[in-house]
Design a protein around this motif. Structure first.
Motif, PDB file in Angstrom:
ATOM      1  N   PHE A   1       0.861  -1.187   0.000  1.00 16.00           N
ATOM      2  CA  PHE A   1       0.000   0.000   0.000  1.00 16.00           C
ATOM      3  C   PHE A   1       0.892   1.230   0.000  1.00 16.00           C
ATOM      4  O   PHE A   1       1.758   1.394   0.867  1.00 16.00           O
ATOM      5  CB  PHE A   1      -0.908  -0.001   1.234  1.00 16.00           C
ATOM      6  N   GLU A   2       0.718   2.099  -1.010  1.00 15.12           N
ATOM      7  CA  GLU A   2       1.576   3.275  -1.148  1.00 15.12           C
ATOM      8  C   GLU A   2       1.176   4.344  -0.127  1.00 15.12           C
ATOM      9  O   GLU A   2       0.064   4.857  -0.157  1.00 15.12           O
ATOM     10  CB  GLU A   2       1.479   3.844  -2.568  1.00 15.12           C
ATOM     11  N   VAL A   3       2.095   4.665   0.783  1.00 20.33           N
ATOM     12  CA  VAL A   3       1.824   5.675   1.812  1.00 20.33           C
ATOM     13  C   VAL A   3       2.380   7.031   1.410  1.00 20.33           C
ATOM     14  O   VAL A   3       1.916   8.069   1.895  1.00 20.33           O
ATOM     15  CB  VAL A   3       2.421   5.237   3.167  1.00 20.33           C
ATOM     16  N   SER A   4       3.362   7.049   0.547  1.00 23.88           N
ATOM     17  CA  SER A   4       3.896   8.275  -0.045  1.00 23.88           C
ATOM     18  C   SER A   4       4.568   7.874  -1.344  1.00 23.88           C
ATOM     19  O   SER A   4       4.715   6.677  -1.636  1.00 23.88           O
ATOM     20  CB  SER A   4       4.884   8.965   0.906  1.00 23.88           C
ATOM     21  N   LYS A   5       4.957   8.873  -2.148  1.00 22.61           N
ATOM     22  CA  LYS A   5       5.502   8.581  -3.463  1.00 22.61           C
ATOM     23  C   LYS A   5       6.680   7.620  -3.389  1.00 22.61           C
ATOM     24  O   LYS A   5       7.739   7.927  -2.831  1.00 22.61           O
ATOM     25  CB  LYS A   5       5.950   9.892  -4.123  1.00 22.61           C
ATOM     26  N   GLY A   6       6.494   6.388  -3.909  1.00 25.30           N
ATOM     27  CA  GLY A   6       7.565   5.399  -3.945  1.00 25.30           C
ATOM     28  C   GLY A   6       7.788   4.651  -2.651  1.00 25.30           C
ATOM     29  O   GLY A   6       8.661   3.784  -2.584  1.00 25.30           O
ATOM     30  N   ASN A   7       6.994   4.950  -1.598  1.00 21.08           N
ATOM     31  CA  ASN A   7       7.136   4.256  -0.316  1.00 21.08           C
ATOM     32  C   ASN A   7       5.890   3.420  -0.036  1.00 21.08           C
ATOM     33  O   ASN A   7       4.765   3.927  -0.122  1.00 21.08           O
ATOM     34  CB  ASN A   7       7.362   5.257   0.826  1.00 21.08           C
ATOM     35  N   TYR A   8       6.089   2.145   0.302  1.00 19.90           N
ATOM     36  CA  TYR A   8       4.986   1.209   0.455  1.00 19.90           C
ATOM     37  C   TYR A   8       5.043   0.493   1.801  1.00 19.90           C
ATOM     38  O   TYR A   8       6.125   0.194   2.318  1.00 19.90           O
ATOM     39  CB  TYR A   8       5.018   0.153  -0.652  1.00 19.90           C
ATOM     40  N   VAL A   9       3.863   0.215   2.340  1.00 18.51           N
ATOM     41  CA  VAL A   9       3.744  -0.718   3.460  1.00 18.51           C
ATOM     42  C   VAL A   9       3.497  -2.088   2.855  1.00 18.51           C
ATOM     43  O   VAL A   9       2.522  -2.270   2.111  1.00 18.51           O
ATOM     44  CB  VAL A   9       2.579  -0.330   4.393  1.00 18.51           C
ATOM     45  N   LEU A  10       4.403  -3.057   3.117  1.00 13.23           N
ATOM     46  CA  LEU A  10       4.298  -4.386   2.530  1.00 13.23           C
ATOM     47  C   LEU A  10       3.480  -5.306   3.430  1.00 13.23           C
ATOM     48  O   LEU A  10       3.676  -5.340   4.643  1.00 13.23           O
ATOM     49  CB  LEU A  10       5.690  -4.977   2.307  1.00 13.23           C
ATOM     50  N   LEU A  11       2.540  -6.039   2.812  1.00  9.66           N
ATOM     51  CA  LEU A  11       1.675  -6.950   3.563  1.00  9.66           C
ATOM     52  C   LEU A  11       1.778  -8.346   2.972  1.00  9.66           C
ATOM     53  O   LEU A  11       1.709  -8.522   1.751  1.00  9.66           O
ATOM     54  CB  LEU A  11       0.220  -6.477   3.505  1.00  9.66           C
ATOM     55  N   GLU A  12       1.945  -9.335   3.845  1.00 12.14           N
ATOM     56  CA  GLU A  12       1.981 -10.720   3.402  1.00 12.14           C
ATOM     57  C   GLU A  12       0.556 -11.276   3.346  1.00 12.14           C
ATOM     58  O   GLU A  12      -0.346 -10.775   4.024  1.00 12.14           O
ATOM     59  CB  GLU A  12       2.840 -11.561   4.350  1.00 12.14           C
ATOM     60  N   ASP A  13       0.371 -12.327   2.546  1.00 12.52           N
ATOM     61  CA  ASP A  13      -0.967 -12.901   2.377  1.00 12.52           C
ATOM     62  C   ASP A  13      -1.557 -13.349   3.713  1.00 12.52           C
ATOM     63  O   ASP A  13      -2.750 -13.175   3.967  1.00 12.52           O
ATOM     64  CB  ASP A  13      -0.908 -14.098   1.416  1.00 12.52           C
ATOM     65  N   GLU A  14      -0.720 -13.913   4.570  1.00  9.94           N
ATOM     66  CA  GLU A  14      -1.208 -14.392   5.865  1.00  9.94           C
ATOM     67  C   GLU A  14      -1.704 -13.236   6.732  1.00  9.94           C
ATOM     68  O   GLU A  14      -2.688 -13.373   7.474  1.00  9.94           O
ATOM     69  CB  GLU A  14      -0.102 -15.152   6.613  1.00  9.94           C
ATOM     70  N   GLU A  15      -1.057 -12.073   6.639  1.00  5.95           N
ATOM     71  CA  GLU A  15      -1.484 -10.911   7.421  1.00  5.95           C
ATOM     72  C   GLU A  15      -2.834 -10.389   6.930  1.00  5.95           C
ATOM     73  O   GLU A  15      -3.691  -9.996   7.722  1.00  5.95           O
ATOM     74  CB  GLU A  15      -0.425  -9.811   7.333  1.00  5.95           C
ATOM     75  N   ILE A  16      -3.019 -10.408   5.619  1.00  6.38           N
ATOM     76  CA  ILE A  16      -4.288  -9.944   5.054  1.00  6.38           C
ATOM     77  C   ILE A  16      -5.416 -10.909   5.413  1.00  6.38           C
ATOM     78  O   ILE A  16      -6.520 -10.503   5.776  1.00  6.38           O
ATOM     79  CB  ILE A  16      -4.166  -9.795   3.525  1.00  6.38           C
ATOM     80  N   GLU A  17      -5.109 -12.222   5.331  1.00 11.26           N
ATOM     81  CA  GLU A  17      -6.117 -13.223   5.662  1.00 11.26           C
ATOM     82  C   GLU A  17      -6.565 -13.108   7.115  1.00 11.26           C
ATOM     83  O   GLU A  17      -7.729 -13.343   7.440  1.00 11.26           O
ATOM     84  CB  GLU A  17      -5.565 -14.637   5.409  1.00 11.26           C
ATOM     85  N   ALA A  18      -5.641 -12.715   8.008  1.00  6.91           N
ATOM     86  CA  ALA A  18      -5.946 -12.659   9.439  1.00  6.91           C
ATOM     87  C   ALA A  18      -6.988 -11.600   9.780  1.00  6.91           C
ATOM     88  O   ALA A  18      -7.689 -11.725  10.791  1.00  6.91           O
ATOM     89  CB  ALA A  18      -4.666 -12.407  10.233  1.00  6.91           C
ATOM     90  N   VAL A  19      -7.113 -10.560   8.940  1.00  9.00           N
ATOM     91  CA  VAL A  19      -8.072  -9.494   9.266  1.00  9.00           C
ATOM     92  C   VAL A  19      -9.376  -9.643   8.492  1.00  9.00           C
ATOM     93  O   VAL A  19     -10.286  -8.814   8.637  1.00  9.00           O
ATOM     94  CB  VAL A  19      -7.473  -8.092   8.987  1.00  9.00           C
TER      95      VAL A  19
END
Length: 292
Positions: free
Chosen positions: A66-84
C-alpha cells in the motif's frame, strides 16, 4: 438448480430465521473479449511480471503493498491480510427498514435472487416478502461473504425477494460536486409543456429484449465475415453523421418539430375570415395540397 449459490444462510428478522439461498441475477456473457496476437507467428502475447532494473521476477518474491507516499509502500503478506478478513457468517440480520425510494440510485451495485432454501422456509419467506410490500419498505443489513462485509438491501420482486449489494458512503461521489455549477432556474412553461408532450408520445412499456448493444452486434457480424474471408481485410461501410450547424438552436422550433407540429407556430384563435380581393386572393393551403 443448475446455478451455484453465491451465499447460503439465514435471514433473521428479530427472532425469526428464514433459511435462504442467494443466486446472481445478472451475467456478463454478451461482451466480446480480444487477445493480443503476434501477427508473424499467430501466437498469443503473454505478459511477465518485471521490476524496473531487475527484470522478470518469481511469483513467490511478490508481496502486496500500500503506497503511503511517493515510492514508499507498506508491505503486507498474504497471511497478514487473511488474518483481518471478516469471518463469513451464515446469518443476515435485517437491522433497519427504510422507505423504498429512500436509497439513491447511485448506491445500488449488483442484484441477487433470494430463494427459500426448503419447503419449511416458504411460509416465513412469504410473510417477510408480503410485509415489505405492504409497508413499502426495504430491509437493510450487512452480508459477510468471502472475507468482506457488504451492505445490502432486501425488497420484494414478484413472488420472490431481491437482494441488492449497496455501495458504502465513501464509495459514492456526491452529485453536488458536479451539479453545483448548473444554474438554479426553472424551465420555461411553454418549452416544458412541449417537452412533456414528447415524453408522453414516446412512453411505452419497458421490454429490455428490444435493446441491443449495436457495437457488439457489429463486431459479431465482422468476426463471422472474417472467418469466411479467411483473413482478408474487411472494412465496414459506416454512414457519416449529417453535418451539424452552429450550436445556437431555436429550442422552441426544435421541440415543436419533435412533437409533430413541423416547427409551425401554434394555431391562433379562430376569427371571421375577411374576403380578399379576387385578383390577389391566394389558393387555400388545403386546395393546394389537393391539387398537388
Amino acid at each position: 438448480m443448475a446455478a451455484r449459490a453465491y451465499w447460503q444462510g439465514q435471514i433473521r428478522l428479530a427472532l425469526v430465521s428464514i433459511p435462504v439461498e442467494i443466486y446472481p441475477a445478472t451475467r456478463s456473457g454478451a461482451a466480446i473479449a480480444f487477445h493480443q496476437i503476434h501477427e508473424p507467428t499467430g501466437k498469443r502475447i503473454r505478459y511477465e511480471k518485471v521490476a524496473p532494473g531487475v527484470g522478470p521476477v518469481d511469483r513467490d518474491e511478490i508481496l502486496r503493498g500500500f503506497e503511503v507516499s511517493k515510492g514508499n509502500y507498506v508491505l503486507l503478506e498474504d497471511e497478514e491480510i487473511e488474518a483481518v478478513k471478516i469471518e463469513s457468517r451464515k446469518t443476515l440480520d435485517l437491522v433497519q427498514f427504510v422507505d423504498a425510494d429512500a436509497i439513491d440510485v447511485l448506491f445500488y451495485e449488483k442484484p441477487y435472487f433470494v430463494l427459500p432454501a426448503d419447503d419449511l422456509a416458504e411460509e416465513a419467506y412469504a410473510v417477510l416478502r408480503d410485509a415489505l410490500r405492504t409497508t413499502k419498505k426495504v430491509g437493510l443489513g450487512q452480508l459477510s461473504v468471502r472475507g468482506r462485509e457488504q451492505l445490502v438491501s432486501l425488497k420484494p420482486c414478484g413472488k420472490g425477494l431481491i437482494l441488492e449489494v449497496l455501495r458504502y458512503a465513501d464509495e459514492v461521489t456526491k452529485a453536488q460536486k458536479y451539479f453545483s455549477a448548473i444554474p438554479d432556474q426553472k424551465a420555461d412553461p411553454d418549452l416544458l409543456e412541449l417537452a412533456t408532450a414528447i415524453i408522453d408520445k414516446k412512453t411505452a412499456p419497458f421490454h429490455p429484449e428490444e435493446f441491443h448493444d449495436r457495437y457488439v452486434d457489429a463486431l459479431q457480424r465482422l468476426i463471422e465475415k472474417k472467418k469466411k474471408a479467411k483473413g482478408k481485410r474487411i472494412i465496414e461501410d459506416v454512414d457519416e453523421p449529417a453535418a451539424k450547424g452552429g450550436n445556437v438552436i431555436d429550442l422552441m422550433a426544435a421541440l415543436k418539430k419533435s412533437v409533430g407540429e413541423g416547427g409551425k407556430a401554434a394555431p391562433a384563435k379562430k376569427t371571421p375570415a375577411r374576403k380578399a380581393p379576387a385578383k390577389t386572393a391566394a389558393k387555400p393551403r388545403a386546395a393546394r395540397r389537393k391539387s398537388a
